[in-house]
Design an enzyme around this catalytic site. Structure first.
Site, PDB file in Angstrom:
ATOM      1  N   TYR A  43     -25.410   3.689  15.938  1.00 30.08           N
ATOM      2  CA  TYR A  43     -24.073   4.186  15.588  1.00 30.08           C
ATOM      3  C   TYR A  43     -24.182   5.283  14.533  1.00 30.08           C
ATOM      4  O   TYR A  43     -23.597   6.368  14.686  1.00 30.08           O
ATOM      5  CB  TYR A  43     -23.208   3.037  15.068  1.00 30.08           C
TER       6      TYR A  43
ATOM      7  N   PRO B 235      36.704 -21.964  -3.811  1.00 27.83           N
ATOM      8  CA  PRO B 235      37.912 -21.518  -4.531  1.00 27.83           C
ATOM      9  C   PRO B 235      38.278 -22.452  -5.677  1.00 27.83           C
ATOM     10  O   PRO B 235      38.230 -23.681  -5.551  1.00 27.83           O
ATOM     11  CB  PRO B 235      38.985 -21.530  -3.435  1.00 27.83           C
ATOM     12  N   GLY B 236      38.593 -21.852  -6.823  1.00 27.12           N
ATOM     13  CA  GLY B 236      39.006 -22.602  -7.995  1.00 27.12           C
ATOM     14  C   GLY B 236      37.877 -23.161  -8.835  1.00 27.12           C
ATOM     15  O   GLY B 236      38.119 -23.692  -9.932  1.00 27.12           O
TER      16      GLY B 236
ATOM     17  N   LEU C 178     -10.873  12.201  16.494  1.00 26.98           N
ATOM     18  CA  LEU C 178     -10.983  10.840  15.996  1.00 26.98           C
ATOM     19  C   LEU C 178     -11.663   9.900  16.989  1.00 26.98           C
ATOM     20  O   LEU C 178     -12.059   8.788  16.615  1.00 26.98           O
ATOM     21  CB  LEU C 178      -9.582  10.276  15.690  1.00 26.98           C
TER      22      LEU C 178
ATOM     23  N   LYS D 200     -23.249   9.347  15.022  1.00 29.96           N
ATOM     24  CA  LYS D 200     -22.279  10.030  14.172  1.00 29.96           C
ATOM     25  C   LYS D 200     -22.918  11.221  13.450  1.00 29.96           C
ATOM     26  O   LYS D 200     -22.281  12.265  13.257  1.00 29.96           O
ATOM     27  CB  LYS D 200     -21.700   9.041  13.155  1.00 29.96           C
TER      28      LYS D 200
END
Length: 388
Positions: free
Chosen positions: A108, A291-292, A58, A112
């Site tokens: 490049y 609560p409640g 790579l 390659k």
């Protein structure tokens, strides 16, 4: 036949693809991954070339100060690697990452192309297999921004509230996701390469996603805005948007970027906070009741909901508008149960414990203030309820 206890060589191991590949190989049980990159010596490379049962090549140069470096880092390094393999009597297969820029006349592209010729020559000479990939644009976690990947640059800049430049919104981009790349690479190593139907000498990566610069920028901006809109992107398995969203999240700043506040609508009864919204799958919210306290006492014509009490104790009650029959469900965070809220039933939830009641609520439609589909109607107990 590959042996998981024998070494695999990865050149360019610290790069974007190399880093992902090395971790994936180890996760799949390959015990010895030889990582060659800057900082390693010639002696290291000789030893790796002697011992490797497979080579992922790579390493390469794509942004040098001097064009000569293209050839030093691409074609010459490839030639040197194959020579070291042959000198060691090692006929290990090679997987080479080349470029779609081969043939464009650049230094490049030329370097390659020479690297490709070298590994094809090695294949003939060593009577082994080589796998050459002309890589399209890549995206995924750990890709360097402001370098070679427009996806990485857009994700990084947008995640950090930096500007991006879109010169040609209609410019088309073929893209492959890093996890798909790694899957294809490992499949090739294990003897199952995907051949490019247009160029049988080369290998292919699938799937390839096609988008434009304009579409790409808008999607990533949408991800950034989703913290305020609470929108969830299209997470269809294997889809481009799912993979792009995962990529975007990887560019968030760890210290502060991983968290964000929600808008809590609170009063003396508790609070209600929207968490996620999606037009396809509805809305998720968190409801806290003191609560409640009783909340609800309304019904919906098209909305259906799911309630999940995760902390505290609750009584969830239902009644059809034209009926005296009341149904109640006693649930708690000690035993997680989902209670469906069908359309047409007036319903309420009461905190019957002595601490805050925390309920996760899902509804199939995101809230729309202009069409709330919520009609007040108390759930009044007119006869003993049917309990479940």
């Amino acid at each position: 036949m590959l042996e998981k206890n024998r070494p695999i060589l990865v050149t360019g191991a610290k790069g974007f693809v190399g880093k992902n590949l090395c971790l994936a190989l180890r996760a799949r049980g390959y015990e010895t991954v030889l990582e060659y990159d800057m900082g390693k010596t010639e002696e290291d490379l000789k030893a790796y070339a002697r011992d490797a049962q497979f080579v992922f090549h790579l390493a390469g140069v794509n942004r040098p100060k001097d064009p000569k470096e293209f050839y030093d880092g691409n074609s010459d390094l490839t030639t040197h690697l194959t020579e070291l393999l042959l000198e060691a009597g090692n006929r290990a297969p090679i997987l080479l990452t080349s470029s779609a820029q081969v043939g464009n006349g650049s230094d490049y592209g030329k370097s390659k192309a020479l690297a490709e010729d070298t590994v094809f020559g090695y294949e003939r000479h060593a009577h082994t297999k080589v796998y050459v990939y002309r890589m399209p644009g890549l995206f995924g976690k750990w890709c360097r921004p402001n370098y070679n990947s427009v996806v990485a640059t857009f994700c990084h800049n947008i995640a950090h509230d930096l500007p991006i430049e879109v010169r040609d919104p209609g410019f088309e981009l073929p893209l492959v996701y890093i996890d798909d790349v790694i899957d294809c690479f490992i499949a090739a190593m294990e003897g199952n390469p995907l051949t490019d139907p247009l160029q049988p000498a080369y290998c292919a990566i699938a799937p390839i996603y096609h988008t434009t610069l304009g579409e790409l920028s808008e999607k990533i901006r949408g991800f950034h805005e989703s913290r305020s809109t609470l929108a969830v992107p299209d997470l269809t398995a294997g889809g481009f948007e799912k993979k792009l969203y995962s990529t975007y999240l990887s560019y968030l700043e760890p210290k502060e970027g991983f968290r964000y506040p929600l808008v809590m609508h609170g009063d003396d009864r508790g609070s209600f906070t929207e968490f996620l919204r999606t037009p396809e799958r509805g809305q998720v919210s968190v409801n806290i009741s003191k609560p409640g306290i009783t909340k609800g006492n309304h019904w919906h014509s098209t909305k259906n909901e799911k309630y999940l009490v995760v902390s505290g104790k609750a009584n969830i009650r239902f009644r059809l508008p034209d009926s005296d029959v009341i149904y109640d469900y006693h649930v708690s965070g000690e035993k997680l149960e989902v209670v469906d809220i069908p359309v047409g039933y007036t319903h309420c939830i009461t905190n019957e414990g002595d601490c805050d009641l925390v309920t996760v609520m899902w509804v199939n439609e995101c809230f729309d203030a202009e069409h709330p589909d919520t009609f007040a109607l108390p759930v009044e107990e007119k006869q003993p309820p049917f309990s479940f």
